[in-house]
Design an enzyme around this catalytic site. Structure first.
Site, PDB file in Angstrom:
ATOM      1  CG  ASN A 176      -1.386   1.329   1.610  1.00  0.00           C
ATOM      2  OD1 ASN A 176      -1.369   1.777   0.097  1.00  0.00           O
ATOM      3  ND2 ASN A 176      -2.182   1.288   2.560  1.00  0.00           N
ATOM      4  CE  LYS A 214       0.493   2.971   4.794  1.00  0.00           C
ATOM      5  NZ  LYS A 214       0.265   3.159   6.337  1.00  0.00           N
ATOM      6  CG  HIS A 267      -5.831   1.513   4.822  1.00  0.00           C
ATOM      7  ND1 HIS A 267      -4.738   2.391   5.466  1.00  0.00           N
ATOM      8  CD2 HIS A 267      -4.677   0.853   4.652  1.00  0.00           C
ATOM      9  CE1 HIS A 267      -3.636   2.515   6.231  1.00  0.00           C
ATOM     10  NE2 HIS A 267      -3.783   1.097   5.665  1.00  0.00           N
ATOM     11  CD  GLU A 279      -2.894   5.310   6.661  1.00  0.00           C
ATOM     12  OE1 GLU A 279      -2.457   5.810   5.576  1.00  0.00           O
ATOM     13  OE2 GLU A 279      -1.894   5.002   7.333  1.00  0.00           O
ATOM     14  CD  GLU A 318      -3.482  -2.824   7.384  1.00  0.00           C
ATOM     15  OE1 GLU A 318      -2.293  -3.511   7.031  1.00  0.00           O
ATOM     16  OE2 GLU A 318      -3.359  -1.452   7.084  1.00  0.00           O
ATOM     17  N   GLY A 356       2.917   2.355  10.834  1.00  0.00           N
ATOM     18  CA  GLY A 356       3.512   2.998   9.715  1.00  0.00           C
ATOM     19  C   GLY A 356       4.281   3.626  11.844  1.00  0.00           C
ATOM     20  CB  SER A 370       5.775  -1.841  11.896  1.00  0.00           C
ATOM     21  OG  SER A 370       5.308  -1.526  11.938  1.00  0.00           O
TER      22      SER A 370
HETATM   23  C1  PEP Z   1      -0.171   0.065   5.544  1.00  0.00           C
HETATM   24  O1  PEP Z   1      -0.932   1.054   5.868  1.00  0.00           O
HETATM   25  O2  PEP Z   1      -1.115  -0.482   5.292  1.00  0.00           O
HETATM   26  C2  PEP Z   1       0.911  -0.036   6.853  1.00  0.00           C
HETATM   27  C3  PEP Z   1       0.671  -1.906   6.742  1.00  0.00           C
HETATM   28  O3  PEP Z   1       1.576  -0.018   7.078  1.00  0.00           O
HETATM   29  P1  PEP Z   1       3.427   0.281   7.994  1.00  0.00           P
HETATM   30  O4  PEP Z   1       3.856  -1.491   6.794  1.00  0.00           O
HETATM   31  O5  PEP Z   1       4.210   0.971   6.898  1.00  0.00           O
HETATM   32  O6  PEP Z   1       2.769   0.210   9.431  1.00  0.00           O
END
Ligand code: PEP
Length: 255
Positions: A10, A12, A98, A100, A170, A176, A216
């Site tokens: 992803n 973003k 997601h 966000e 997630e 992040g 992460s």
């Molecule tokens: C995401 O935004 O879907 C995500 C998992 O981000 P990160 O891997 O940076 O934690």
């Protein structure tokens, strides 16, 4: 049916179309030795970079997904993008709900459901994101939150359509932040998600559902996470923005 590992990046709101072409060229080279028989790989750039990604990745084993979809096919929805528009470009996957989008853009379980219906109607493969916040986890509400998100997302979705859906678990506190759920903790939650899905669609359908972990995930921890019984891959943010780290993450996960 054995579930195939599925790892999607992803991106973003990163990478212009020109930067996307450069990254895709690097990915194309790196991933040439990865057999699609062992893993499904996708990248999800921002809307304006989808065409560049699709052009660069044509004929490769790397699929392209979008990061959002509107629920209507067309109409007065300034700034939105429909499933037909994505499909015409050659997009295969679409991320829905997601955290966000839930956190910053008012996404709710109801709008997730509407987008899911639209994605399926358009012939796109949805990646439906669910996950609890730190406050919810610490308050012992993780299971209740996930169950509500799952039941809300799948309102009116029939068994045949359900088979086309990928789930991405997630934990919001891990996105992040560099904090990853431990493999055991993630496994327990994935097993719970599969149990909820079994309650909705039966044990066999739940067994066949691909459930990605996101938060992460990086080359250093992808092997241990994906080795868990109910973790079938990952949705990757930061580590997907560089060809080397995305490749290493995938290679370690399946190696
Ligand atoms: C995401 O935004 O879907 C995500 C998992 O981000 P990160 O891997 O940076 O934690």
């Amino acid at each position: 049916m054995a579930r195939k590992v599925f790892i999607a990046g992803n991106w973003k709101m990163n990478k212009t179309a020109a930067e996307t072409a450069v990254l895709c060229r690097a990915l194309k080279e790196k991933f040439a030795d990865i057999c699609p028989c062992s893993v499904e790989v996708a990248v999800c750039p921002t809307f304006t970079s989808l065409s560049a990604a699709i052009a660069e990745l044509k004929g490769t084993n790397i699929k392209v997904g979008a990061q959002n979809i509107h629920w209507a096919d067309n109409g007065a929805f300034t700034g939105e993008i429909s499933g037909a528009m994505l499909k015409e470009l050659g997009v295969e996957y679409v991320i829905i709900g997601h955290s966000e989008r839930r956190q910053y853009f008012g996404e709710t379980d109801e709008t997730v459901n509407k987008r899911l219906v639209a994605a399926l109607r358009s012939g796109l493969k949805p990646i439906v994101c669910i996950g609890e916040t730190l406050e919810e986890r610490e308050g012992g509400k993780t299971e209740a939150v996930l169950e509500k998100q799952i039941k809300g997302a799948f309102v009116s979705i029939g068994a045949d359509d359900f088979k086309k859906v990928v789930i991405a678990y997630e934990p919001v506190w891990a996105i992040g932040t560099g904090k990853t759920a431990t493999p055991d903790m993630a496994q327990d939650t994935h097993a719970f998600i599969r149990k909820v899905l079994a309650g909705l669609y039966g044990a066999a359908a739940a067994e066949d559902t691909v459930i990605q972990y996101g938060g992460s995930m990086k080359p250093e921890n992808s092997k241990e996470l994906v080795a868990q019984k109910d973790i079938d891959g990952g949705l990757i943010g930061g580590a997907a923005l560089k060809a080397d780290s995305f490749y290493d993450l995938v290679k370690n996960a399946i190696g």
